[in-house]
Structure formats: C-alpha cells, structure tokens
Design an enzyme around this catalytic site. Structure first.
Site, mmCIF file in Angstrom:
data_model
loop_
_atom_site.group_PDB
_atom_site.id
_atom_site.type_symbol
_atom_site.label_atom_id
_atom_site.label_comp_id
_atom_site.label_asym_id
_atom_site.label_seq_id
_atom_site.Cartn_x
_atom_site.Cartn_y
_atom_site.Cartn_z
ATOM 1 N N TYR A 43 69.937 5.502 75.782
ATOM 2 C CA TYR A 43 69.681 6.278 76.243
ATOM 3 C C TYR A 43 69.220 7.856 75.617
ATOM 4 O O TYR A 43 70.044 7.953 75.107
ATOM 5 C CB TYR A 43 70.430 6.649 77.736
ATOM 6 N N TYR A 52 60.407 7.963 81.251
ATOM 7 C CA TYR A 52 62.109 9.215 81.547
ATOM 8 C C TYR A 52 62.198 7.859 83.185
ATOM 9 O O TYR A 52 61.884 8.969 84.056
ATOM 10 C CB TYR A 52 62.007 10.249 81.665
#
Ligand SMILES: [Zn+2]
Lengths: 393, 146
Positions: free
Chosen positions: A292, A343
């Site tokens: 991430y 995102y």
C-alpha cells in the site's frame, strides 16, 4: 507453523471494481459505487448476490451492511465487521476478518469492500478547519502538523537517517507503480509515464516526500468475495487461498504525540513474523508484493519490516529493475497501486494480488503462486495478508 | 514581523474537557514545561494519560522539567493544508526528545530560517511563544538550536 491458523481454510473467489475516477468525478453516489463493485465481484465469482451473507470493511466506511443487504435483496445477513483505525491500515484486516468469519462458521460468503467518493464528503489530506483543537491534535495542529503525510513523514525521516537511505529509493518505488500502470488500461495514470527527471522536478509536499511520493485521491469502489476453501475449489475462477492474515501494531504504537516505542517504523515489526509463522511462508517464498502506497516512505519501511530487504541495504535493493514485473527480483505494486492505478484505499492492491495468483494480471509475474499484501504502513493499526494458489496448500 | 512562527489563524489548542492536560497548558503560559511522571515507578510519560503505561498506577504527577532536548526527527512541509498557511511557504517541524524527562518526545517548530539544514541529534532549547490575544489565550513550545 502454528496450530491455530487460518491457513488454507478460505479463499478469495471473486473480485470486482468499478471504473476508477479522478477525485470528484464519479457520476454515481458512493453507495451505488459499492453496489456496482459487489455485483462485479459476484459476476466474477459466478454467484448470485443473494448468496452473500456477510460484509467487512475498514476506515469507517460509510456504507452500512444492513443498507447493502437490503439493496441487494439478501435473505439473511449473518455477519458484519468494521475494523478500527483510520486510513488503509485495515484493508488486509478486512480480508482476514472475513476469512475468520467463514472459517469459524459465522457466515458462508463474506464480501470485503471499500467505497470512496471523496468529492461527496470531506477529503483526506486536508487539515481540519476547526478553530480550536484539543487532545492529541492540540500538540500537533498549531505547529502545522495536520495532514496524514505531515503526521507520518517524521517516522521515515528518522528511518532514513538511521539507515542512510538515499532519496532515490523513494523515486524507484514511485516509478515502479507508474511503470506498471502504463500496461493497465484501468489505471488513472495510464498513458502518463513517470521519468526520473519528472520525479526529481516535482514539488515537495513535505520533505522527505515529493508530489509523486503521494497517493492520488480517487472515486470508486472495490470488493472481494471470501468463501470456504472447499466451496472455492469448484467455482468459476482459480481460488486465491488465504494463507495468513495479521493485524495490529507493536508497543505503544498509538501513544499520543508521536511517542511510539518503535517510532522509525511502518508499524509492522511485530506483525510480519506472525504472518510468516501463520502462513508457513518465508519472504523468499513470496513471488509478488503489493504494498500500500499512502506514501512511498511507508512502502520502503514496510518492505523492510516484512523481511525483503535489510534496512541498511535499501539503496541497493530499491532499484527500478528489481521492482518491475515480470523479471524484477521483487515485483512491486504490479497494477500501478495507489499511486498510479487508483487510490481505492488499498483494496485495488488486494484484487491485483488475486489476479497474480490466477495468472490474470496485465503485469503478470511468471508462475506466481504466493502474493503478499501489505496494508496502510505507518498508521497505528496495520494489517497484512499472504495468499497463494492451490499449489501452496 | 509576526511574533509567532506560523501565521495567525492556525488552530487554537485548548485543554481537554476532562482536565487531563490543564496543568500543561497553564504551565506553558508561565514559560514552564510540565511533563507527566509516575509517582509509583518514576516513568516519564508523554502525551498525557490518566494512568502510567509502565505500571498502570493512577498516581500521575506533573513535574517541571528543564526545557532542553535533542532533535529526534523532523520534516519540512511545503504544501499548505490549512487556509492560514496558504502562500506561506515551507516551515520546519521537529520531534524533540526531552533529555531531562526520560527522552519523551514533543512536537514543535524549529525557529529560524525555514530553509535551514536540520541535523538529527542537534541540541535544542525551548522558546515559549505566547498567543495572549487568542480566544482562549495560549502559549506554544517552539525550539531553537543551541
Ligand atoms: Zn508507573
């Protein structure tokens, strides 16, 4: 391997995502985005939405399971779970919690989901405009420490100081994501390559991070369907078996005013050994890494804390050639990730890990059997998961 | 020239409703630094908590400590995320270890040139920055290299 383990008991049998939009550009409401992602995951898995009987999410997702269950016409809702903690630290935990619910019989078919339409709500990365602050914020906001990056940059600055890390490490992580996005038509940054020069010329957001070290803001939704391993075996798609899942953080990670004991860290130091023990895997068994990117600094520390690189070897290890599929030593964020695909609070990276296990990625790593997914580095409650193909069972 | 490091209009810190950190905020207005210390085991603690994280004692006291420390980490924000910072330019935030209080850490701005090189390990001392005209009035704890 530990006796009590989730290893091999459940699998991700379906994945779905909406079109990924630039921030504020979704034509659909956040609820509709979530429903569309769930329908896409059902289609992928070859099941009726009415088979779903549980939901998990994280970061205070606004779309409540009862609302989703009603909209989908689900006969009986048997499980719902929200993982505490802000940011994307809970994305792998949402998968792990769904797996735990299925493994112990609370529910049979659980969706881990996330919807984001930030244009319709307050954006991340914006300081709260409240005139007064108290509690932890009183010791930070008046000094201009307001945004997520401003709250985490000092963890990395200390790490980079301790281990003499060069800024080119961050550049390589960013370029790997952009590089992969150029083969991914779903990516918001498709056809928008990033050169070393363009990175170096970009403006500082908060040193040590430049513009291209920071994730996008996007609208969209994503969903993963988790079922038992026995069920998954005969379904439409090759199953991505969950081999291990961990969440949490180490001693006083959430202590106020940045007083975590292990400060120069992405919060994974105590989690990663548990993940490997539970999954029976080692870092060298992992074929592809999804980590991430809230910010590249978090990826750097998370990759180190998961044992892929000695902290003192970052400058040699984080070279673009090592990080790019198909031939890199450690292919990283092969969809383009949060930086260059979308995102979607990390759930897109989970889906990419599933694609790699199935052999369906646009940046496929040859014979990828084991994928790791690392969620939300540097926040105070993080999570990671290892999944594998049938060959790993 | 503004007497505060950051422009007027930044969020105003107020003590917590439950009174936990009132001692700290009153002390900063007097130009003093008060930090929590456990009366039972002697552990220094920051930020404020109702009990000692080491021995779980509720006997937490406030001790005045010499306002001196060492830069543990830092950052230089450029992109403004608060309306008061628009067009302001970069500023430096430091995370300071208080060496007279068990190396607990505290956040402040590093006074001086916002473009200066910042060296981890540098010795710093506190500069109390009054905001007497704010509602309610308060004082921040800033830092300068010694
Ligand atoms: Zn104590």
């Amino acid at each position: 391997m530990r006796e009590r383990t989730i290893r091999g008991k459940t699998a991700i049998a379906g994945v779905g995502e909406t079109t990924y939009y630039k921030h504020g550009q979704s034509p659909d409401s956040e609820l509709v985005l979530v429903l569309k992602a769930i329908l896409a995951a059902c289609e992928d898995a070859g099941i009726s939405p009415k088979e779903i009987d549980g939901f998990t999410s994280y970061s205070n997702d606004r779309n409540e399971p009862t609302r989703l269950a009603a909209a989908l016409g689900i006969d009986e809702l048997r499980f719902s779970n929200m993982n505490w903690g802000g940011g994307g630290g809970g994305v792998a935990a949402a998968i792990g919690n769904a797996a735990a619910a299925v493994a112990c019989g609370y529910a049979d078919c659980v969706v881990a989901f996330r919807g984001l339409a930030q244009g319709q709500f307050r954006r991340f990365g914006q300081g709260a405009p409240d005139p007064t602050v108290s509690g932890d914020a009183a010791y930070m906001s008046p000094y201009g420490v307001l945004s997520p990056l401003q709250k985490y940059a000092m963890r990395a600055m200390r790490f980079m100081h301790d281990h003499k890390v060069d800024h080119r490490v961050l550049r390589a992580i960013s370029m790997a994501s952009y590089n992969h996005a150029q083969n991914n038509p779903r990516a918001v940054m498709y056809n928008r390559p990033l050169s070393a020069e363009k990175y170096d010329d970009s403006r500082w957001i908060a040193e040590p991070c430049r513009l291209f070290d920071c994730c996008q803001e996007n609208d969209g939704a994503a969903a993963c369907i988790i079922v038992s391993a026995e069920t998954a075996k005969d379904m439409k798609q090759p199953a991505a078996y969950i081999l291990g899942a961990v969440q949490g953080s180490d001693h006083r990670c959430g202590a106020p005013v940045m007083n975590a004991s292990n400060f120069a860290s992405s919060s994974f130091a105590s989690l990663a050994p548990r993940l490997y023990e539970m999954s029976g895997m080692k870092p060298q068994d992992v074929d592809v890494v999804q980590s991430y990117e809230n910010f590249t600094i978090g990826v750097m520390m998370a990759v180190v804390e998961h044992g892929f690189c000695d902290p003192d070897d970052c400058n040699e290890f984080f070279q673009i050639d090592n990080l790019v599929a198909p031939n890199g030593k450690m292919p990283l964020n092969t969809s383009g990730g949060n930086l260059a695909e979308c995102y979607m609070h990390g759930l897109g990276l989970q889906i990419e890990a599933v694609r790699q296990i199935r052999g369906q990625s646009v940046n496929q790593v040859p014979d990828a059997d084991v994928a790791i997914n690392i969620a939300g580095p540097m926040v105070h409650h993080v999570s990671s998961v290892i999944m594998g193909s049938e060959a790993t069972l | 020239m503004s007497k505060s490091y950051l422009p007027e209009g930044m969020p105003i810190p107020i003590p917590m409703d439950d009174g936990l950190d009132t001692s700290y905020w009153e002390a900063t207005r007097r130009g003093e630094l008060m930090i929590q210390k456990c009366a039972d085991c002697g552990t220094w603690q920051w930020g404020p908590e109702w009990l000692c994280h080491n021995c779980q004692s509720l006997k937490i006291t406030w001790k005045k400590v010499a306002p001196e420390g060492t830069i543990y980490s830092w950052e230089r924000p450029w992109h403004p995320v608060h309306p008061a910072l628009k067009d302001h330019g970069p500023y430096i935030v430091v995370l300071v270890e208080l060496r007279h209080a068990g190396n607990v850490r505290m956040i402040g701005n590093l006074l001086g040139d916002p473009h200066q090189d910042v060296i981890i390990g540098s010795k710093v001392e506190a500069v109390f920055e009054p905001h007497d005209d704010a509602d309610p009035p308060y004082a921040l704890v800033q830092w300068k290299v010694v």
